[in-house]
Design a protein around this motif. Structure first.
Motif, PDB file in Angstrom:
ATOM      1  N   PRO A  52       5.088   7.106   6.935  1.00 39.87           N
ATOM      2  CA  PRO A  52       5.265   8.096   5.883  1.00 39.87           C
ATOM      3  C   PRO A  52       4.470   7.710   4.652  1.00 39.87           C
ATOM      4  CG  PRO A  52       7.160   6.664   5.960  1.00 39.87           C
ATOM      5  CD  PRO A  52       6.252   6.257   7.097  1.00 39.87           C
ATOM      6  N   VAL A  53       4.114   8.714   3.869  1.00 31.13           N
ATOM      7  CA  VAL A  53       3.362   8.484   2.642  1.00 31.13           C
ATOM      8  C   VAL A  53       4.261   7.722   1.679  1.00 31.13           C
ATOM      9  CG1 VAL A  53       2.205   9.597   0.711  1.00 31.13           C
ATOM     10  CG2 VAL A  53       2.005  10.551   2.998  1.00 31.13           C
ATOM     11  N   SER A  54       3.706   6.723   1.053  1.00 26.88           N
ATOM     12  CA  SER A  54       4.474   5.929   0.098  1.00 26.88           C
ATOM     13  C   SER A  54       4.052   6.295  -1.315  1.00 26.88           C
ATOM     14  CB  SER A  54       4.230   4.439   0.353  1.00 26.88           C
ATOM     15  OG  SER A  54       2.873   4.134   0.121  1.00 26.88           O
ATOM     16  N   VAL A  55       4.674   5.658  -2.276  1.00 28.28           N
ATOM     17  CA  VAL A  55       4.296   5.886  -3.670  1.00 28.28           C
ATOM     18  C   VAL A  55       2.847   5.456  -3.879  1.00 28.28           C
ATOM     19  CG1 VAL A  55       4.782   5.202  -6.055  1.00 28.28           C
ATOM     20  CG2 VAL A  55       6.659   5.623  -4.462  1.00 28.28           C
ATOM     21  N   GLN A  56       2.458   4.369  -3.254  1.00 31.35           N
ATOM     22  CA  GLN A  56       1.087   3.865  -3.305  1.00 31.35           C
ATOM     23  C   GLN A  56       0.410   4.303  -2.008  1.00 31.35           C
ATOM     24  OE1 GLN A  56      -0.816   1.793  -5.413  1.00 31.35           O
ATOM     25  NE2 GLN A  56      -2.470   1.995  -3.958  1.00 31.35           N
ATOM     26  N   PRO A  57      -0.477   5.313  -2.031  1.00 27.96           N
ATOM     27  CA  PRO A  57      -1.129   5.726  -0.784  1.00 27.96           C
ATOM     28  C   PRO A  57      -1.913   4.560  -0.194  1.00 27.96           C
ATOM     29  CG  PRO A  57      -1.540   7.308  -2.534  1.00 27.96           C
ATOM     30  CD  PRO A  57      -0.908   6.117  -3.166  1.00 27.96           C
ATOM     31  N   ASN A  58      -1.706   4.303   1.078  1.00 31.04           N
ATOM     32  CA  ASN A  58      -2.430   3.263   1.790  1.00 31.04           C
ATOM     33  C   ASN A  58      -3.214   3.892   2.920  1.00 31.04           C
ATOM     34  OD1 ASN A  58      -1.494   0.778   0.480  1.00 31.04           O
ATOM     35  ND2 ASN A  58       0.496   1.471   1.179  1.00 31.04           N
ATOM     36  N   ILE A  59      -4.296   3.234   3.281  1.00 31.02           N
ATOM     37  CA  ILE A  59      -5.206   3.736   4.298  1.00 31.02           C
ATOM     38  C   ILE A  59      -5.355   2.667   5.369  1.00 31.02           C
ATOM     39  CG2 ILE A  59      -7.589   4.508   4.700  1.00 31.02           C
ATOM     40  CD1 ILE A  59      -5.928   6.365   2.867  1.00 31.02           C
ATOM     41  N   LEU A  60      -5.383   3.074   6.627  1.00 34.06           N
ATOM     42  CA  LEU A  60      -5.616   2.155   7.730  1.00 34.06           C
ATOM     43  C   LEU A  60      -7.082   2.212   8.099  1.00 34.06           C
ATOM     44  CD1 LEU A  60      -4.217   0.335   9.882  1.00 34.06           C
ATOM     45  CD2 LEU A  60      -4.307   2.333  11.361  1.00 34.06           C
ATOM     46  N   VAL A  61      -7.740   1.080   8.134  1.00 29.98           N
ATOM     47  CA  VAL A  61      -9.157   0.994   8.471  1.00 29.98           C
ATOM     48  C   VAL A  61      -9.279   0.171   9.745  1.00 29.98           C
ATOM     49  CG1 VAL A  61     -11.413   0.173   7.703  1.00 29.98           C
ATOM     50  CG2 VAL A  61      -9.826   1.120   6.042  1.00 29.98           C
ATOM     51  N   SER A  62      -9.992   0.706  10.737  1.00 29.86           N
ATOM     52  CA  SER A  62     -10.163   0.028  12.012  1.00 29.86           C
ATOM     53  C   SER A  62     -11.576   0.240  12.517  1.00 29.86           C
ATOM     54  CB  SER A  62      -9.166   0.592  13.029  1.00 29.86           C
ATOM     55  OG  SER A  62      -9.374   0.023  14.306  1.00 29.86           O
ATOM     56  N   ARG A  63     -12.054  -0.673  13.356  1.00 27.76           N
ATOM     57  CA  ARG A  63     -13.355  -0.416  13.965  1.00 27.76           C
ATOM     58  C   ARG A  63     -13.186   0.682  15.004  1.00 27.76           C
ATOM     59  NH1 ARG A  63     -15.058  -5.344  17.965  1.00 27.76           N
ATOM     60  NH2 ARG A  63     -13.285  -5.219  19.374  1.00 27.76           N
ATOM     61  N   LYS A  64     -14.272   1.376  15.321  1.00 33.40           N
ATOM     62  CA  LYS A  64     -14.218   2.476  16.278  1.00 33.40           C
ATOM     63  C   LYS A  64     -14.384   1.983  17.718  1.00 33.40           C
ATOM     64  CE  LYS A  64     -15.976   5.864  12.994  1.00 33.40           C
ATOM     65  NZ  LYS A  64     -17.093   6.750  12.642  1.00 33.40           N
ATOM     66  N   ALA A  65     -14.954   0.800  17.881  1.00 33.68           N
ATOM     67  CA  ALA A  65     -15.175   0.232  19.208  1.00 33.68           C
ATOM     68  C   ALA A  65     -13.853  -0.189  19.834  1.00 33.68           C
ATOM     69  CB  ALA A  65     -16.120  -0.970  19.094  1.00 33.68           C
ATOM     70  N   GLN A  66     -13.924  -0.663  21.077  1.00 30.87           N
ATOM     71  CA  GLN A  66     -12.723  -1.093  21.793  1.00 30.87           C
ATOM     72  C   GLN A  66     -11.945  -2.116  20.975  1.00 30.87           C
ATOM     73  OE1 GLN A  66     -13.479  -2.554  25.715  1.00 30.87           O
ATOM     74  NE2 GLN A  66     -11.363  -3.099  26.068  1.00 30.87           N
TER      75      GLN A  66
END
Length: 79
Positions: free
Chosen positions: A44-58
């Motif tokens: 869920p969206v929190s007070v502090q928006p966070n973003i998940l960053v991942s590589r696109k490869a396997q």
């Protein structure tokens, strides 16, 4: 696994190199996308928006399991 670095820019090469995903603030969206990372909003969206960053490869099995839990269902088709 968790990695801590004092250099703010170090997480992008670590993510793209396969260490695993990173949870960062919204200010990293543009740079992460330009570097070629997969960028997803967390729920869920929190007070502090966070973003998940991942590589696109396997991904490693652990990183893949984490993404399956952390990524909202609407974004899972892009994984």
């Amino acid at each position: 696994m968790a990695v801590e670095t004092e250099h703010r820019m170090a997480f992008v090469p670590l993510v793209l190199g396969g260490v695993g995903p990173a949870v960062v603030t919204e200010s990293w969206v543009d740079l992460s996308e330009r570097a070629g990372a997969l960028v997803l909003a967390l729920e869920p969206v929190s007070v502090q928006p966070n973003i998940l960053v991942s590589r696109k490869a396997q991904l490693t099995p652990a990183a893949d399991a984490f993404l399956q839990i952390a990524a909202p269902p609407t974004h899972r088709s892009s994984l």
